[in-house]
Design a protein around this motif. Structure first.
Motif, PDB file in Angstrom:
ATOM      1  N   ALA A   1       0.816  -1.212   0.000  1.00  0.00           N
ATOM      2  CA  ALA A   1       0.000   0.000   0.000  1.00  0.00           C
ATOM      3  C   ALA A   1       0.850   1.261   0.000  1.00  0.00           C
ATOM      4  CB  ALA A   1      -0.930  -0.007   1.214  1.00  0.00           C
ATOM      5  N   LEU A   2       1.969   1.226   0.702  1.00  0.00           N
ATOM      6  CA  LEU A   2       2.781   2.434   0.838  1.00  0.00           C
ATOM      7  C   LEU A   2       3.821   2.596  -0.266  1.00  0.00           C
ATOM      8  CD1 LEU A   2       3.416   2.484   4.692  1.00  0.00           C
ATOM      9  CD2 LEU A   2       1.651   3.668   3.375  1.00  0.00           C
ATOM     10  N   LEU A   3       4.333   1.479  -0.795  1.00  0.00           N
ATOM     11  CA  LEU A   3       5.452   1.553  -1.739  1.00  0.00           C
ATOM     12  C   LEU A   3       5.188   0.874  -3.079  1.00  0.00           C
ATOM     13  CD1 LEU A   3       7.927   0.606   1.052  1.00  0.00           C
ATOM     14  CD2 LEU A   3       8.230   2.696  -0.284  1.00  0.00           C
ATOM     15  N   GLY A   4       4.182  -0.009  -3.118  1.00  0.00           N
ATOM     16  CA  GLY A   4       3.999  -0.830  -4.309  1.00  0.00           C
ATOM     17  C   GLY A   4       3.013  -0.305  -5.322  1.00  0.00           C
ATOM     18  N   THR A   5       1.903   0.254  -4.861  1.00  0.00           N
ATOM     19  CA  THR A   5       0.877   0.707  -5.798  1.00  0.00           C
ATOM     20  C   THR A   5       0.203   1.958  -5.255  1.00  0.00           C
ATOM     21  OG1 THR A   5      -1.226   0.136  -6.866  1.00  0.00           O
ATOM     22  CG2 THR A   5      -0.785  -0.873  -4.742  1.00  0.00           C
ATOM     23  N   SER A   6      -0.177   2.848  -6.143  1.00  0.00           N
ATOM     24  CA  SER A   6      -0.792   4.109  -5.739  1.00  0.00           C
ATOM     25  C   SER A   6      -2.298   3.991  -5.579  1.00  0.00           C
ATOM     26  CB  SER A   6      -0.483   5.204  -6.774  1.00  0.00           C
ATOM     27  OG  SER A   6      -0.950   4.825  -8.059  1.00  0.00           O
ATOM     28  N   ARG A   7      -2.860   2.783  -5.809  1.00  0.00           N
ATOM     29  CA  ARG A   7      -4.304   2.584  -5.694  1.00  0.00           C
ATOM     30  C   ARG A   7      -4.583   1.501  -4.657  1.00  0.00           C
ATOM     31  NH1 ARG A   7      -6.847   1.992 -11.606  1.00  0.00           N
ATOM     32  NH2 ARG A   7      -8.747   2.096 -10.321  1.00  0.00           N
ATOM     33  N   ALA A   8      -5.362   1.875  -3.646  1.00  0.00           N
ATOM     34  CA  ALA A   8      -5.650   0.937  -2.557  1.00  0.00           C
ATOM     35  C   ALA A   8      -6.366  -0.307  -3.063  1.00  0.00           C
ATOM     36  CB  ALA A   8      -6.496   1.637  -1.490  1.00  0.00           C
ATOM     37  N   THR A   9      -7.160  -0.168  -4.133  1.00  0.00           N
ATOM     38  CA  THR A   9      -7.926  -1.303  -4.646  1.00  0.00           C
ATOM     39  C   THR A   9      -7.042  -2.382  -5.264  1.00  0.00           C
ATOM     40  OG1 THR A   9      -8.250  -0.068  -6.719  1.00  0.00           O
ATOM     41  CG2 THR A   9     -10.010   0.052  -5.075  1.00  0.00           C
ATOM     42  N   GLN A  10      -5.761  -2.067  -5.503  1.00  0.00           N
ATOM     43  CA  GLN A  10      -4.861  -3.033  -6.132  1.00  0.00           C
ATOM     44  C   GLN A  10      -3.997  -3.786  -5.125  1.00  0.00           C
ATOM     45  OE1 GLN A  10      -2.636  -0.663  -8.897  1.00  0.00           O
ATOM     46  NE2 GLN A  10      -4.314  -0.505 -10.363  1.00  0.00           N
ATOM     47  N   THR A  11      -4.047  -3.406  -3.867  1.00  0.00           N
ATOM     48  CA  THR A  11      -3.125  -4.000  -2.895  1.00  0.00           C
ATOM     49  C   THR A  11      -3.397  -5.479  -2.664  1.00  0.00           C
ATOM     50  OG1 THR A  11      -4.569  -3.210  -1.111  1.00  0.00           O
ATOM     51  CG2 THR A  11      -2.702  -1.825  -1.679  1.00  0.00           C
ATOM     52  N   ILE A  12      -4.664  -5.850  -2.510  1.00  0.00           N
ATOM     53  CA  ILE A  12      -4.985  -7.249  -2.216  1.00  0.00           C
ATOM     54  C   ILE A  12      -4.609  -8.134  -3.402  1.00  0.00           C
ATOM     55  CG2 ILE A  12      -6.857  -8.876  -1.762  1.00  0.00           C
ATOM     56  CD1 ILE A  12      -8.202  -6.701  -0.103  1.00  0.00           C
ATOM     57  N   GLY A  13      -4.962  -7.715  -4.619  1.00  0.00           N
ATOM     58  CA  GLY A  13      -4.602  -8.485  -5.800  1.00  0.00           C
ATOM     59  C   GLY A  13      -3.105  -8.602  -5.990  1.00  0.00           C
ATOM     60  N   SER A  14      -2.369  -7.535  -5.672  1.00  0.00           N
ATOM     61  CA  SER A  14      -0.913  -7.572  -5.787  1.00  0.00           C
ATOM     62  C   SER A  14      -0.316  -8.582  -4.821  1.00  0.00           C
ATOM     63  CB  SER A  14      -0.329  -6.175  -5.522  1.00  0.00           C
ATOM     64  OG  SER A  14      -0.766  -5.242  -6.491  1.00  0.00           O
ATOM     65  N   GLY A  15      -0.850  -8.611  -3.600  1.00  0.00           N
ATOM     66  CA  GLY A  15      -0.356  -9.578  -2.621  1.00  0.00           C
ATOM     67  C   GLY A  15      -0.584 -10.999  -3.073  1.00  0.00           C
ATOM     68  N   VAL A  16      -1.763 -11.279  -3.614  1.00  0.00           N
ATOM     69  CA  VAL A  16      -2.070 -12.627  -4.093  1.00  0.00           C
ATOM     70  C   VAL A  16      -1.136 -13.004  -5.242  1.00  0.00           C
ATOM     71  CG1 VAL A  16      -3.807 -14.055  -5.230  1.00  0.00           C
ATOM     72  CG2 VAL A  16      -4.473 -12.538  -3.350  1.00  0.00           C
ATOM     73  N   ASN A  17      -0.966 -12.100  -6.219  1.00  0.00           N
ATOM     74  CA  ASN A  17      -0.142 -12.396  -7.395  1.00  0.00           C
ATOM     75  C   ASN A  17       1.298 -12.722  -7.033  1.00  0.00           C
ATOM     76  OD1 ASN A  17      -2.300 -11.957  -9.060  1.00  0.00           O
ATOM     77  ND2 ASN A  17      -1.690  -9.891  -9.665  1.00  0.00           N
ATOM     78  N   VAL A  18       1.870 -11.927  -6.134  1.00  0.00           N
ATOM     79  CA  VAL A  18       3.312 -12.032  -5.858  1.00  0.00           C
ATOM     80  C   VAL A  18       3.610 -13.075  -4.783  1.00  0.00           C
ATOM     81  CG1 VAL A  18       5.369 -10.770  -5.131  1.00  0.00           C
ATOM     82  CG2 VAL A  18       3.665  -9.641  -6.567  1.00  0.00           C
ATOM     83  N   VAL A  19       2.779 -13.162  -3.762  1.00  0.00           N
ATOM     84  CA  VAL A  19       3.072 -14.046  -2.636  1.00  0.00           C
ATOM     85  C   VAL A  19       2.736 -15.506  -2.950  1.00  0.00           C
ATOM     86  CG1 VAL A  19       2.432 -14.614  -0.255  1.00  0.00           C
ATOM     87  CG2 VAL A  19       2.879 -12.235  -0.898  1.00  0.00           C
ATOM     88  N   ASN A  20       1.702 -15.748  -3.740  1.00  0.00           N
ATOM     89  CA  ASN A  20       1.262 -17.124  -3.993  1.00  0.00           C
ATOM     90  C   ASN A  20       2.386 -18.080  -4.391  1.00  0.00           C
ATOM     91  OD1 ASN A  20      -1.251 -18.099  -3.361  1.00  0.00           O
ATOM     92  ND2 ASN A  20      -2.237 -17.313  -5.196  1.00  0.00           N
ATOM     93  N   PRO A  21       3.278 -17.703  -5.335  1.00  0.00           N
ATOM     94  CA  PRO A  21       4.347 -18.638  -5.701  1.00  0.00           C
ATOM     95  C   PRO A  21       5.315 -18.949  -4.559  1.00  0.00           C
ATOM     96  CG  PRO A  21       4.064 -16.945  -7.386  1.00  0.00           C
ATOM     97  CD  PRO A  21       3.274 -16.512  -6.203  1.00  0.00           C
ATOM     98  N   SER A  22       5.369 -18.061  -3.551  1.00  0.00           N
ATOM     99  CA  SER A  22       6.277 -18.261  -2.405  1.00  0.00           C
ATOM    100  C   SER A  22       5.496 -18.379  -1.108  1.00  0.00           C
ATOM    101  CB  SER A  22       7.269 -17.092  -2.316  1.00  0.00           C
ATOM    102  OG  SER A  22       7.988 -16.916  -3.510  1.00  0.00           O
ATOM    103  N   TRP A  23       4.262 -18.899  -1.193  1.00  0.00           N
ATOM    104  CA  TRP A  23       3.340 -18.873  -0.055  1.00  0.00           C
ATOM    105  C   TRP A  23       3.929 -19.538   1.181  1.00  0.00           C
ATOM    106  CZ3 TRP A  23       0.630 -21.812   3.399  1.00  0.00           C
ATOM    107  CH2 TRP A  23      -0.490 -21.232   4.011  1.00  0.00           C
TER     108      TRP A  23
END
Length: 257
Positions: free
Chosen positions: A179-201
Motif C-alpha cells: 500500500a505504501l510503496l507498491g501501488t498508488s491505488r488501494a484497490t490493487q493492494t490485495i490483488g498484488s499480494g495474491v499475485n506475488v506471494v502465492n508462488p512463495s506462499w
C-alpha cells in the motif's frame, strides 16, 4: 494494475532477517525514539476510546459520565488513534526503506506526515476487513443452511473459510509495504499480494512464523522488548518485500514531503 513477481522473486527468509537487523542497527535510537514518541501520543486517544466504550457498555464505575460525552470520547479516541497509528506505520516503513537502501534515516524522515500514503494504507486495511467479513458471513449463512439438513454438515463451511482466511492473511503479509510503496491505488493492494506471494506462499508463512517467534521473545521483556521488536520486525518484513516485489519505490513515498 496489480503487481506481479519481480525477476528473482524467491524469498530468502534468513537473508531478510539479516538485512532487516542491519537496517534497524543503522539507526536504532532514531527508530526507538520515534516508536516511543508515537506510543506516548497514542496513549491518551486509547484511554479516551476505552472510557467512552466502557461508559456506553454501562460499566458501573463510569455511569457518572454523560452518554453524549461518552460518544464524543469514543469518536475522538478512535479517530485520533487511527490517525496516529497510520502516521506511525508510514514513518517506520519510510525509515526501514531508507535504512535498507544504505542510508541513515533522520528523525524528520519518520515524523513527516503523508496524507496520500496514509489514505492508501487505511483504504487497503478497510478492503481487507470487508473481504474477511463477507467471506465469514457467507460461510455462516451456508453453515446455517446445511445445519438444517444435518448438524454435522454445518462444520464444513467453517473449515473451508478457516483455510481461506489462513491463505488470505499470508498473501497479505506485505499489505503495508504494498500500500505504501507498491501501488498508488488501494484497490490493487490485495490483488498484488495474491499475485506475488502465492508462488512463495510457504516461505512467506515461514517468515511469519519467524517474526512471531521474534515478537514472543520481545514480549518476554514487556514494553521495552516490544519497543524494539515492532520496528525490527517491520524492517525484516520490508527487506522480504524488496526480495519479492523489487526494490523500487513505485509511489514516491520516500521523495514525498
Amino acid at each position: 494494475m496489480a503487481l506481479t513477481p519481480s525477476g528473482d522473486s524467491r524469498l530468502r527468509v534468513l537473508q531478510a532477517v539479516e538485512d532487516g537487523w542491519g537496517a534497524f542497527c543503522r539507526a536504532p535510537w532514531t527508530f526507538l525514539l520515534f516508536q516511543a514518541l508515537a506510543g506516548l501520543i497514542l496513549l491518551p486517544f486509547a484511554a479516551l476510546a476505552a472510557v467512552g466504550g466502557a461508559r456506553l457498555a454501562e460499566v458501573d464505575e463510569l455511569m457518572a459520565v454523560h452518554p453524549a460525552g461518552a460518544w464524543v470520547a469514543l469518536l475522538v479516541g478512535v479517530i485520533g488513534y487511527v490517525i496516529v497509528a497510520l502516521w506511525t506505520v508510514v514513518g517506520l516503513t519510510r525509515g526501514a526503506w531508507l535504512s535498507l537502501e544504505g542510508r541513515k534515516p533522520c528523525f524528520a524522515d519518520f515524523t513527516r506526515w503523508d496524507r496520500p500514503a496514509s489514505a492508501r494504507l487505511l483504504g487497503s486495511l478497510i478492503l481487507l476487513a470487508i473481504l474477511v467479513a463477507v467471506a465469514g458471513a457467507i460461510a455462516a449463512l451456508i453453515g446455517a443452511g446445511l445445519g438444517m439438513v444435518n448438524q454435522a454438515l454445518a462444520v464444513i463451511p467453517m473449515i473451508v473459510v478457516a483455510v481461506f482466511f489462513i491463505w488470505l492473511l499470508v498473501t497479505q503479509k506485505f499489505l503495508i509495504q504494498v500500500a505504501l510503496l507498491g501501488t498508488s491505488r488501494a484497490t490493487q493492494t490485495i490483488g498484488s499480494g495474491v499475485n506475488v506471494v502465492n508462488p512463495s506462499w510457504w516461505m512467506v508463512l515461514w517468515l511469519g512464523i519467524v517474526e512471531g517467534i521474534i515478537h514472543s521473545i520481545g514480549a518476554l521483556f514487556s514494553y521495552g522488548g516490544l519497543l524494539v521488536v515492532v520496528p525490527l520486525v517491520l524492517c525484516i518484513s520490508t527487506a522480504a518485500f524488496r526480495q519479492l516485489f523489487g526494490a523500487e519505490d513505485r509511489t514516491g513515498l520516500i521523495g514525498q514531503g
